[in-house]
Design a protein around this motif. Structure first.
Motif, PDB file in Angstrom:
ATOM      1  N   ARG A  18      39.318  36.469  41.054  1.00 31.46           N
ATOM      2  CA  ARG A  18      39.098  37.402  41.919  1.00 31.46           C
ATOM      3  C   ARG A  18      39.221  38.917  40.952  1.00 31.46           C
ATOM      4  O   ARG A  18      38.401  39.633  40.830  1.00 31.46           O
ATOM      5  CB  ARG A  18      39.713  37.580  43.106  1.00 31.46           C
ATOM      6  CG  ARG A  18      39.209  38.809  43.947  1.00 31.46           C
ATOM      7  CD  ARG A  18      39.840  38.673  45.389  1.00 31.46           C
ATOM      8  NE  ARG A  18      39.246  39.770  46.086  1.00 31.46           N
ATOM      9  CZ  ARG A  18      39.938  40.742  46.611  1.00 31.46           C
ATOM     10  NH1 ARG A  18      41.129  41.036  46.239  1.00 31.46           N
ATOM     11  NH2 ARG A  18      39.368  41.532  47.452  1.00 31.46           N
ATOM     12  N   ALA A  19      40.426  39.086  40.381  1.00 36.41           N
ATOM     13  CA  ALA A  19      40.506  40.091  39.545  1.00 36.41           C
ATOM     14  C   ALA A  19      39.757  40.213  38.248  1.00 36.41           C
ATOM     15  O   ALA A  19      39.177  41.238  38.147  1.00 36.41           O
ATOM     16  CB  ALA A  19      41.999  40.132  39.009  1.00 36.41           C
ATOM     17  N   ASP A  20      39.575  39.090  37.661  1.00 38.27           N
ATOM     18  CA  ASP A  20      38.629  39.150  36.256  1.00 38.27           C
ATOM     19  C   ASP A  20      37.156  39.456  36.939  1.00 38.27           C
ATOM     20  O   ASP A  20      36.353  40.415  36.271  1.00 38.27           O
ATOM     21  CB  ASP A  20      38.471  37.731  36.136  1.00 38.27           C
ATOM     22  CG  ASP A  20      39.961  37.344  35.436  1.00 38.27           C
ATOM     23  OD1 ASP A  20      40.822  38.291  34.998  1.00 38.27           O
ATOM     24  OD2 ASP A  20      40.067  35.970  35.133  1.00 38.27           O
ATOM     25  N   ILE A  21      36.811  39.084  38.205  1.00 38.03           N
ATOM     26  CA  ILE A  21      35.425  39.634  38.501  1.00 38.03           C
ATOM     27  C   ILE A  21      35.553  41.261  38.788  1.00 38.03           C
ATOM     28  O   ILE A  21      34.285  41.688  38.585  1.00 38.03           O
ATOM     29  CB  ILE A  21      34.947  38.768  39.783  1.00 38.03           C
ATOM     30  CG1 ILE A  21      34.620  37.269  39.380  1.00 38.03           C
ATOM     31  CG2 ILE A  21      33.527  39.313  40.519  1.00 38.03           C
ATOM     32  CD1 ILE A  21      34.509  36.390  40.693  1.00 38.03           C
ATOM     33  N   ASP A  39      37.326  43.495  37.799  1.00 37.03           N
ATOM     34  CA  ASP A  39      37.473  43.928  36.381  1.00 37.03           C
ATOM     35  C   ASP A  39      36.019  44.041  35.570  1.00 37.03           C
ATOM     36  O   ASP A  39      35.619  44.973  35.172  1.00 37.03           O
ATOM     37  CB  ASP A  39      38.448  43.432  35.274  1.00 37.03           C
ATOM     38  CG  ASP A  39      39.908  43.755  35.922  1.00 37.03           C
ATOM     39  OD1 ASP A  39      39.923  44.766  36.773  1.00 37.03           O
ATOM     40  OD2 ASP A  39      40.790  43.109  35.366  1.00 37.03           O
ATOM     41  N   ALA A  40      35.598  42.944  35.575  1.00 37.09           N
ATOM     42  CA  ALA A  40      33.919  42.984  34.862  1.00 37.09           C
ATOM     43  C   ALA A  40      33.139  43.829  35.625  1.00 37.09           C
ATOM     44  O   ALA A  40      32.239  44.532  34.939  1.00 37.09           O
ATOM     45  CB  ALA A  40      33.559  41.443  34.852  1.00 37.09           C
ATOM     46  N   VAL A  41      33.025  43.917  36.922  1.00 37.96           N
ATOM     47  CA  VAL A  41      31.991  44.561  37.606  1.00 37.96           C
ATOM     48  C   VAL A  41      32.359  46.276  37.414  1.00 37.96           C
ATOM     49  O   VAL A  41      31.299  47.057  37.339  1.00 37.96           O
ATOM     50  CB  VAL A  41      32.112  44.247  39.219  1.00 37.96           C
ATOM     51  CG1 VAL A  41      31.236  45.256  39.973  1.00 37.96           C
ATOM     52  CG2 VAL A  41      31.582  42.854  39.254  1.00 37.96           C
ATOM     53  N   ARG A  42      33.732  46.460  37.436  1.00 43.33           N
ATOM     54  CA  ARG A  42      34.088  47.936  37.193  1.00 43.33           C
ATOM     55  C   ARG A  42      33.837  48.411  35.931  1.00 43.33           C
ATOM     56  O   ARG A  42      33.275  49.436  35.664  1.00 43.33           O
ATOM     57  CB  ARG A  42      35.535  48.133  37.647  1.00 43.33           C
ATOM     58  CG  ARG A  42      35.886  48.199  39.141  1.00 43.33           C
ATOM     59  CD  ARG A  42      37.353  48.808  39.301  1.00 43.33           C
ATOM     60  NE  ARG A  42      38.178  48.298  38.272  1.00 43.33           N
ATOM     61  CZ  ARG A  42      39.522  47.446  38.663  1.00 43.33           C
ATOM     62  NH1 ARG A  42      39.682  47.766  40.158  1.00 43.33           N
ATOM     63  NH2 ARG A  42      40.186  47.155  37.898  1.00 43.33           N
ATOM     64  N   ARG A  43      33.938  47.394  35.030  1.00 48.26           N
ATOM     65  CA  ARG A  43      33.541  47.655  33.503  1.00 48.26           C
ATOM     66  C   ARG A  43      32.037  48.040  33.236  1.00 48.26           C
ATOM     67  O   ARG A  43      31.600  48.897  32.619  1.00 48.26           O
ATOM     68  CB  ARG A  43      33.967  46.705  32.634  1.00 48.26           C
ATOM     69  CG  ARG A  43      34.395  47.072  31.090  1.00 48.26           C
ATOM     70  CD  ARG A  43      35.228  45.892  30.474  1.00 48.26           C
ATOM     71  NE  ARG A  43      34.838  44.727  30.620  1.00 48.26           N
ATOM     72  CZ  ARG A  43      35.830  43.853  31.359  1.00 48.26           C
ATOM     73  NH1 ARG A  43      36.942  44.305  31.766  1.00 48.26           N
ATOM     74  NH2 ARG A  43      35.574  42.721  31.765  1.00 48.26           N
ATOM     75  N   PRO A  50      43.088  37.397  49.708  1.00 50.31           N
ATOM     76  CA  PRO A  50      43.771  38.620  49.042  1.00 50.31           C
ATOM     77  C   PRO A  50      43.699  38.416  47.264  1.00 50.31           C
ATOM     78  O   PRO A  50      43.737  37.372  46.934  1.00 50.31           O
ATOM     79  CB  PRO A  50      45.176  38.613  49.457  1.00 50.31           C
ATOM     80  CG  PRO A  50      45.082  37.886  50.839  1.00 50.31           C
ATOM     81  CD  PRO A  50      44.110  37.041  50.633  1.00 50.31           C
ATOM     82  N   LEU A  51      43.741  39.493  46.677  1.00 49.79           N
ATOM     83  CA  LEU A  51      43.725  39.457  45.298  1.00 49.79           C
ATOM     84  C   LEU A  51      44.628  38.381  44.593  1.00 49.79           C
ATOM     85  O   LEU A  51      44.257  37.639  43.761  1.00 49.79           O
ATOM     86  CB  LEU A  51      44.044  40.916  44.760  1.00 49.79           C
ATOM     87  CG  LEU A  51      43.763  41.108  43.248  1.00 49.79           C
ATOM     88  CD1 LEU A  51      42.238  40.875  42.916  1.00 49.79           C
ATOM     89  CD2 LEU A  51      43.926  42.481  42.895  1.00 49.79           C
TER      90      LEU A  51
END
Length: 141
Positions: free
Chosen positions: A43-46, A48-52, A36-37
């Motif tokens: 995990r949250a950084d990855i 966010d980077a992929v979404r950006r 889980p996150l």
């Protein structure tokens, strides 16, 4: 000369679009299978980077691929060609898959539930690209 520039810009934008889709698909698959996150460091950084990247590069590249692709087809006089109509079916499917991936990336940030059937996303992208390239190069119809 205009045709060659349009074709080059189309290929460049398709490469960025498909590359971004593939990264998003692998990220969704990997992050769906992980802890889980709150439990997975980074995990949250990855995510966010992929979404950006999806917002800033992949989505605009998809729009440019469509724009330059239509221009190339008009220059080549290919509208109405069966191979192009078949290609467009797969391109529309990839566009829909891109929208689905964008939604899955957003949902992964809100919930810890795994994305359904996420393991099939990377192979689906590859299969569609193989069919599209074969249709464009061979023009079988």
């Amino acid at each position: 000369m205009t045709y060659l520039w349009l074709k080059a810009l189309h290929i460049i934008s398709v490469m960025v679009w498909i590359g971004g889709m593939f990264v998003a698909a692998v990220a969704v698959t990997t992050l769906s299978a992980s802890k889980p996150l709150s439990d997975a460091p980074g995990r949250a950084d990855i995510l966010d980077a992929v979404r950006r990247w999806d917002r800033r590069a992949t989505s605009p590249a998809m729009a440019l691929a469509w724009l330059f692709g239509v221009a190339v087809a008009m220059q080549g006089g290919w509208f109405g060609s069966p191979w192009l109509m078949m290609k467009l079916v797969f391109v529309v499917a990839l566009s829909g898959l891109h929208g689905m991936l964008s939604g899955l990336l957003r949902n992964l940030g809100r919930t810890d539930r795994p994305a359904p059937m996420s393991g099939y996303l990377p192979p689906a992208i590859i299969a569609a690209i193989v069919v599209i390239v074969l249709l464009v190069v061979l023009k079988p119809y």
